[in-house]
Design a protein around this motif. Structure first.
Motif, PDB file in Angstrom:
ATOM      1  N   ILE A  86       0.839  -1.207   0.000  1.00 33.84           N
ATOM      2  CA  ILE A  86       0.000   0.000   0.000  1.00 33.84           C
ATOM      3  C   ILE A  86       0.871   1.254   0.000  1.00 33.84           C
ATOM      4  O   ILE A  86       0.594   2.227  -0.713  1.00 33.84           O
ATOM      5  N   GLY A  87       1.940   1.242   0.813  1.00 31.49           N
ATOM      6  CA  GLY A  87       2.801   2.422   0.876  1.00 31.49           C
ATOM      7  C   GLY A  87       3.559   2.685  -0.410  1.00 31.49           C
ATOM      8  O   GLY A  87       3.723   3.828  -0.833  1.00 31.49           O
ATOM      9  N   LEU A  88       4.033   1.591  -1.062  1.00 28.71           N
ATOM     10  CA  LEU A  88       4.826   1.767  -2.278  1.00 28.71           C
ATOM     11  C   LEU A  88       3.974   2.173  -3.475  1.00 28.71           C
ATOM     12  O   LEU A  88       4.380   3.023  -4.285  1.00 28.71           O
ATOM     13  N   PHE A  89       2.788   1.584  -3.592  1.00 28.97           N
ATOM     14  CA  PHE A  89       1.985   1.806  -4.800  1.00 28.97           C
ATOM     15  C   PHE A  89       0.734   2.657  -4.551  1.00 28.97           C
ATOM     16  O   PHE A  89       0.152   3.167  -5.499  1.00 28.97           O
ATOM     17  N   GLY A  90       0.326   2.787  -3.298  1.00 24.48           N
ATOM     18  CA  GLY A  90      -0.893   3.557  -3.027  1.00 24.48           C
ATOM     19  C   GLY A  90      -0.643   4.980  -2.602  1.00 24.48           C
ATOM     20  O   GLY A  90      -1.582   5.788  -2.558  1.00 24.48           O
ATOM     21  N   GLY A  91       0.616   5.322  -2.277  1.00 26.79           N
ATOM     22  CA  GLY A  91       0.902   6.684  -1.832  1.00 26.79           C
ATOM     23  C   GLY A  91       0.528   6.876  -0.373  1.00 26.79           C
ATOM     24  O   GLY A  91      -0.154   6.042   0.234  1.00 26.79           O
ATOM     25  N   ILE A  92       0.986   7.998   0.163  1.00 30.03           N
ATOM     26  CA  ILE A  92       0.731   8.255   1.578  1.00 30.03           C
ATOM     27  C   ILE A  92      -0.744   8.543   1.830  1.00 30.03           C
ATOM     28  O   ILE A  92      -1.350   8.045   2.769  1.00 30.03           O
ATOM     29  N   GLU A  93      -1.357   9.349   0.985  1.00 35.60           N
ATOM     30  CA  GLU A  93      -2.762   9.723   1.179  1.00 35.60           C
ATOM     31  C   GLU A  93      -3.647   9.145   0.077  1.00 35.60           C
ATOM     32  O   GLU A  93      -4.656   9.748  -0.295  1.00 35.60           O
ATOM     33  N   GLY A  94      -3.251   8.016  -0.483  1.00 37.39           N
ATOM     34  CA  GLY A  94      -4.077   7.369  -1.493  1.00 37.39           C
ATOM     35  C   GLY A  94      -4.000   8.012  -2.854  1.00 37.39           C
ATOM     36  O   GLY A  94      -4.932   7.865  -3.670  1.00 37.39           O
ATOM     37  N   GLY A  96      -1.593   7.331  -5.094  1.00 38.05           N
ATOM     38  CA  GLY A  96      -0.734   6.522  -5.951  1.00 38.05           C
ATOM     39  C   GLY A  96      -1.530   5.770  -7.004  1.00 38.05           C
ATOM     40  O   GLY A  96      -2.731   6.003  -7.205  1.00 38.05           O
ATOM     41  N   SER A  97      -0.835   4.845  -7.670  1.00 37.22           N
ATOM     42  CA  SER A  97      -1.476   4.078  -8.739  1.00 37.22           C
ATOM     43  C   SER A  97      -2.388   2.982  -8.199  1.00 37.22           C
ATOM     44  O   SER A  97      -3.285   2.513  -8.893  1.00 37.22           O
ATOM     45  N   LEU A  98      -2.151   2.532  -6.965  1.00 34.92           N
ATOM     46  CA  LEU A  98      -2.977   1.468  -6.388  1.00 34.92           C
ATOM     47  C   LEU A  98      -4.211   2.076  -5.719  1.00 34.92           C
ATOM     48  O   LEU A  98      -4.077   2.970  -4.864  1.00 34.92           O
ATOM     49  N   PRO A  99      -5.421   1.617  -6.056  1.00 37.30           N
ATOM     50  CA  PRO A  99      -6.630   2.137  -5.394  1.00 37.30           C
ATOM     51  C   PRO A  99      -6.624   1.794  -3.910  1.00 37.30           C
ATOM     52  O   PRO A  99      -6.377   0.640  -3.536  1.00 37.30           O
ATOM     53  N   THR A 100      -6.849   2.781  -3.075  1.00 31.15           N
ATOM     54  CA  THR A 100      -6.868   2.578  -1.614  1.00 31.15           C
ATOM     55  C   THR A 100      -8.201   3.018  -1.034  1.00 31.15           C
ATOM     56  O   THR A 100      -8.267   3.557   0.071  1.00 31.15           O
ATOM     57  N   ARG A 101      -9.259   2.783  -1.800  1.00 33.26           N
ATOM     58  CA  ARG A 101     -10.579   3.162  -1.312  1.00 33.26           C
ATOM     59  C   ARG A 101     -11.620   2.227  -1.903  1.00 33.26           C
ATOM     60  O   ARG A 101     -11.622   1.943  -3.098  1.00 33.26           O
ATOM     61  N   ILE A 102     -12.483   1.704  -1.025  1.00 31.87           N
ATOM     62  CA  ILE A 102     -13.622   0.894  -1.451  1.00 31.87           C
ATOM     63  C   ILE A 102     -14.867   1.560  -0.874  1.00 31.87           C
ATOM     64  O   ILE A 102     -15.172   1.417   0.321  1.00 31.87           O
ATOM     65  N   GLY A 103     -15.568   2.302  -1.690  1.00 32.41           N
ATOM     66  CA  GLY A 103     -16.719   3.053  -1.187  1.00 32.41           C
ATOM     67  C   GLY A 103     -16.256   4.132  -0.231  1.00 32.41           C
ATOM     68  O   GLY A 103     -15.429   4.979  -0.579  1.00 32.41           O
ATOM     69  N   ASP A 104     -16.781   4.081   0.983  1.00 30.14           N
ATOM     70  CA  ASP A 104     -16.370   5.040   2.014  1.00 30.14           C
ATOM     71  C   ASP A 104     -15.258   4.495   2.903  1.00 30.14           C
ATOM     72  O   ASP A 104     -14.911   5.121   3.912  1.00 30.14           O
ATOM     73  N   PHE A 105     -14.729   3.318   2.527  1.00 24.29           N
ATOM     74  CA  PHE A 105     -13.664   2.708   3.330  1.00 24.29           C
ATOM     75  C   PHE A 105     -12.303   3.037   2.718  1.00 24.29           C
ATOM     76  O   PHE A 105     -12.013   2.664   1.579  1.00 24.29           O
TER      77      PHE A 105
END
Length: 219
Positions: A86-94, A96-105
């Motif tokens: 998550i840190g490498l591909f999602g970025g610190i605050e989401g 990045g290239s990796l999705p770090t959000r599912i709906g409101d989560f």
């Protein structure tokens, strides 16, 4: 050479680290700034790799040997892999290239840190308070003069911190504050001097090659 090379590197870096405090020349100061900003960052990056590798190897060994509480090692390793991805591909605050959000989560690194790492750390320190209370009980028992003095000082400081003591003994909060600012500060400074002198002596022993325990016991 396996022993001599690390000793030479420690000697050189130790001297380079101490010289800027002795030589106030601009060249020495600029070199020291460059050394601290660039070289130490590179060393920190290598230390991170070494530290992660050491943790992974240690917990894999525990799992293989079924050591005590080996089940928790699985939790650590899985958490390490997930948060690293998550840190490498999602970025610190989401971002990045990796999705770090599912709906409101949200499960970006900032959210994990704020809603998982900080509460877990607070829980651990809250549990440590019981061990601190047990240690304080053993330390405050009046076995000799020093322990009695410590017990009296702790009792006065705790009593002076209670608002009710202002109505019973108006001078007690000021006396408790004096204990904290004068004797307590003097003792802390004495401990600081002792720690500084001990650190200086240990550093000199390491730089000069007298202390070689950090080489893994190699003579």
């Amino acid at each position: 050479m396996k022993v001599r090379l690390p000793l030479i590197l420690v000697l050189i870096t130790g001297i380079l680290g101490a010289l800027p405090f002795i030589i106030p020349h601009r060249i020495a100061q600029n070199f020291d700034n460059e050394f601290r900003n660039s070289v130490l960052r590179i060393i920190a990056a290598f230390s991170l790799v070494l530290g992660v590798g050491s943790i992974v190897r240690h917990h894999i060994y525990k799992i293989q040997r079924r050591k005590e509480n080996w089940e928790y090692s699985w939790i650590l390793l899985v958490s390490l892999v997930i948060t690293s991805i998550i840190g490498l591909f999602g970025g610190i605050e989401g971002n990045g290239s990796l999705p770090t959000r599912i709906g409101d989560f949200y499960f970006d690194i900032q959210t994990i840190y704020m809603h998982a790492a900080i509460p877990l750390g607070a829980t651990m320190f809250a549990m440590l308070s019981f061990f601190m209370a047990s240690a304080a009980y053993r330390a405050f028992r009046a076995r000799n003069f020093e322990a009695t003095l410590l017990l009296l000082a702790a009792f006065i400081v705790m009593l002076g911190s209670v608002p009710l003591s202002t109505y019973v003994l108006p001078k007690l909060p000021d006396f408790a504050e004096w204990i904290l600012t004068v004797p307590n500060t003097a003792a802390k400074r004495g401990m600081g001097f002792g720690i500084a002198l001990g650190s200086l002596a240990t550093s000199l022993k390491i730089i000069l090659g007298i202390e070689r325990g950090w080489l893994g016991g190699t003579k």
